[in-house]
Scaffold this motif. Structure first.
Motif, PDB file in Angstrom:
ATOM      1  N   GLY A 174       5.988  11.683  -0.788  1.00  0.00           N
ATOM      2  CA  GLY A 174       5.220  10.463  -1.043  1.00  0.00           C
ATOM      3  C   GLY A 174       4.788   9.789   0.248  1.00  0.00           C
ATOM      4  O   GLY A 174       3.657   9.314   0.369  1.00  0.00           O
ATOM      5  N   TRP A 175       5.692   9.749   1.228  1.00  0.00           N
ATOM      6  CA  TRP A 175       5.370   9.150   2.525  1.00  0.00           C
ATOM      7  C   TRP A 175       4.229   9.927   3.171  1.00  0.00           C
ATOM      8  O   TRP A 175       3.293   9.337   3.724  1.00  0.00           O
ATOM      9  N   ARG A 176       4.279  11.245   3.095  1.00  0.00           N
ATOM     10  CA  ARG A 176       3.230  12.078   3.692  1.00  0.00           C
ATOM     11  C   ARG A 176       1.877  11.869   2.997  1.00  0.00           C
ATOM     12  O   ARG A 176       0.835  11.862   3.638  1.00  0.00           O
ATOM     13  N   ILE A 177       1.911  11.699   1.678  1.00  0.00           N
ATOM     14  CA  ILE A 177       0.673  11.419   0.934  1.00  0.00           C
ATOM     15  C   ILE A 177       0.067  10.105   1.410  1.00  0.00           C
ATOM     16  O   ILE A 177      -1.126  10.027   1.704  1.00  0.00           O
ATOM     17  N   LEU A 178       0.888   9.063   1.486  1.00  0.00           N
ATOM     18  CA  LEU A 178       0.384   7.756   1.905  1.00  0.00           C
ATOM     19  C   LEU A 178      -0.067   7.775   3.359  1.00  0.00           C
ATOM     20  O   LEU A 178      -1.084   7.166   3.704  1.00  0.00           O
ATOM     21  N   SER A 179       0.658   8.483   4.199  1.00  0.00           N
ATOM     22  CA  SER A 179       0.289   8.582   5.605  1.00  0.00           C
ATOM     23  C   SER A 179      -1.074   9.247   5.751  1.00  0.00           C
ATOM     24  O   SER A 179      -1.920   8.798   6.525  1.00  0.00           O
ATOM     25  N   ASN A 180      -1.301  10.289   4.972  1.00  0.00           N
ATOM     26  CA  ASN A 180      -2.581  10.991   5.024  1.00  0.00           C
ATOM     27  C   ASN A 180      -3.694  10.175   4.387  1.00  0.00           C
ATOM     28  O   ASN A 180      -4.869  10.411   4.656  1.00  0.00           O
ATOM     29  N   SER A 181      -3.333   9.195   3.564  1.00  0.00           N
ATOM     30  CA  SER A 181      -4.314   8.321   2.920  1.00  0.00           C
ATOM     31  C   SER A 181      -4.538   7.042   3.719  1.00  0.00           C
ATOM     32  O   SER A 181      -5.168   6.106   3.228  1.00  0.00           O
ATOM     33  N   ASP A 182      -3.980   6.994   4.927  1.00  0.00           N
ATOM     34  CA  ASP A 182      -4.128   5.833   5.819  1.00  0.00           C
ATOM     35  C   ASP A 182      -3.588   4.546   5.214  1.00  0.00           C
ATOM     36  O   ASP A 182      -4.169   3.476   5.382  1.00  0.00           O
ATOM     37  N   GLU A 183      -2.469   4.656   4.517  1.00  0.00           N
ATOM     38  CA  GLU A 183      -1.811   3.482   3.934  1.00  0.00           C
ATOM     39  C   GLU A 183      -1.229   2.613   5.049  1.00  0.00           C
ATOM     40  O   GLU A 183      -0.480   3.101   5.887  1.00  0.00           O
ATOM     41  N   PRO A 184      -1.576   1.332   5.080  1.00  0.00           N
ATOM     42  CA  PRO A 184      -1.006   0.457   6.110  1.00  0.00           C
ATOM     43  C   PRO A 184       0.447   0.105   5.801  1.00  0.00           C
ATOM     44  O   PRO A 184       0.865   0.112   4.639  1.00  0.00           O
ATOM     45  N   ALA A 203      13.544  14.204  -0.843  1.00  0.00           N
ATOM     46  CA  ALA A 203      12.412  15.134  -0.716  1.00  0.00           C
ATOM     47  C   ALA A 203      11.175  14.552  -1.401  1.00  0.00           C
ATOM     48  O   ALA A 203      10.058  14.659  -0.888  1.00  0.00           O
ATOM     49  N   LYS A 204      11.388  13.916  -2.541  1.00  0.00           N
ATOM     50  CA  LYS A 204      10.284  13.283  -3.266  1.00  0.00           C
ATOM     51  C   LYS A 204       9.708  12.131  -2.447  1.00  0.00           C
ATOM     52  O   LYS A 204       8.497  11.979  -2.331  1.00  0.00           O
ATOM     53  N   GLU A 205      10.598  11.332  -1.856  1.00  0.00           N
ATOM     54  CA  GLU A 205      10.150  10.210  -1.032  1.00  0.00           C
ATOM     55  C   GLU A 205       9.404  10.697   0.206  1.00  0.00           C
ATOM     56  O   GLU A 205       8.384  10.120   0.593  1.00  0.00           O
ATOM     57  N   ASP A 206       9.880  11.791   0.811  1.00  0.00           N
ATOM     58  CA  ASP A 206       9.214  12.337   1.988  1.00  0.00           C
ATOM     59  C   ASP A 206       7.795  12.798   1.649  1.00  0.00           C
ATOM     60  O   ASP A 206       6.849  12.510   2.381  1.00  0.00           O
ATOM     61  N   GLY A 211      10.270   6.995   7.420  1.00  0.00           N
ATOM     62  CA  GLY A 211       9.921   7.776   6.242  1.00  0.00           C
ATOM     63  C   GLY A 211      10.367   7.196   4.917  1.00  0.00           C
ATOM     64  O   GLY A 211      10.226   7.845   3.886  1.00  0.00           O
ATOM     65  N   THR A 212      10.885   5.974   4.918  1.00  0.00           N
ATOM     66  CA  THR A 212      11.281   5.361   3.652  1.00  0.00           C
ATOM     67  C   THR A 212      10.106   4.598   3.044  1.00  0.00           C
ATOM     68  O   THR A 212       9.202   4.174   3.749  1.00  0.00           O
ATOM     69  N   LEU A 213      10.142   4.464   1.732  1.00  0.00           N
ATOM     70  CA  LEU A 213       9.069   3.777   1.016  1.00  0.00           C
ATOM     71  C   LEU A 213       9.642   2.638   0.182  1.00  0.00           C
ATOM     72  O   LEU A 213      10.746   2.731  -0.338  1.00  0.00           O
ATOM     73  N   THR A 214       8.851   1.584   0.035  1.00  0.00           N
ATOM     74  CA  THR A 214       9.204   0.525  -0.903  1.00  0.00           C
ATOM     75  C   THR A 214       8.900   1.043  -2.313  1.00  0.00           C
ATOM     76  O   THR A 214       8.150   2.017  -2.471  1.00  0.00           O
ATOM     77  N   PRO A 215       9.458   0.414  -3.332  1.00  0.00           N
ATOM     78  CA  PRO A 215       9.132   0.840  -4.700  1.00  0.00           C
ATOM     79  C   PRO A 215       7.621   0.796  -4.983  1.00  0.00           C
ATOM     80  O   PRO A 215       7.086   1.672  -5.666  1.00  0.00           O
ATOM     81  N   GLU A 216       6.942  -0.191  -4.432  1.00  0.00           N
ATOM     82  CA  GLU A 216       5.491  -0.301  -4.631  1.00  0.00           C
ATOM     83  C   GLU A 216       4.757   0.860  -3.957  1.00  0.00           C
ATOM     84  O   GLU A 216       3.803   1.419  -4.513  1.00  0.00           O
ATOM     85  N   GLN A 217       5.199   1.216  -2.752  1.00  0.00           N
ATOM     86  CA  GLN A 217       4.572   2.334  -2.049  1.00  0.00           C
ATOM     87  C   GLN A 217       4.830   3.650  -2.787  1.00  0.00           C
ATOM     88  O   GLN A 217       3.943   4.493  -2.888  1.00  0.00           O
ATOM     89  N   MET A 218       6.030   3.805  -3.323  1.00  0.00           N
ATOM     90  CA  MET A 218       6.355   5.027  -4.067  1.00  0.00           C
ATOM     91  C   MET A 218       5.479   5.126  -5.310  1.00  0.00           C
ATOM     92  O   MET A 218       4.983   6.203  -5.638  1.00  0.00           O
TER      93      MET A 218
END
Length: 63
Positions: A26-36, A21-24, A42-49
């Motif tokens: 985080g993914w939504r935050i980055l997606s909304n921030s236009d993270e490439p 749930a925390k990762e999801d 929906g998985t994140l690398t440690p750096e993305q998290m």
């Protein structure tokens, strides 16, 4: 970037007890921030998290 959406996801990320749930959130935050380079599953690398946690902390501080 929708700041109210990011704030909502930041709150969700902070209160999540399940790691997925925390990762999801985080993914939504980055997606909304236009993270490439976000994965489609929906998985994140440690750096993305870490970046998502930083954005979340800023959003809650500014809130």
């Amino acid at each position: 970037m929708d700041k109210s959406y990011i704030r909502k996801q930041a709150t969700r990320m902070q209160s999540a007890t399940h790691p997925r749930a925390k990762e999801d959130a985080g993914w939504r935050i980055l997606s909304n921030s236009d993270e490439p380079g976000l994965s489609d599953d929906g998985t994140l690398t440690p750096e993305q998290m870490q970046k998502a946690e930083t954005i979340a902390a800023e959003a809650l501080k500014d809130g």
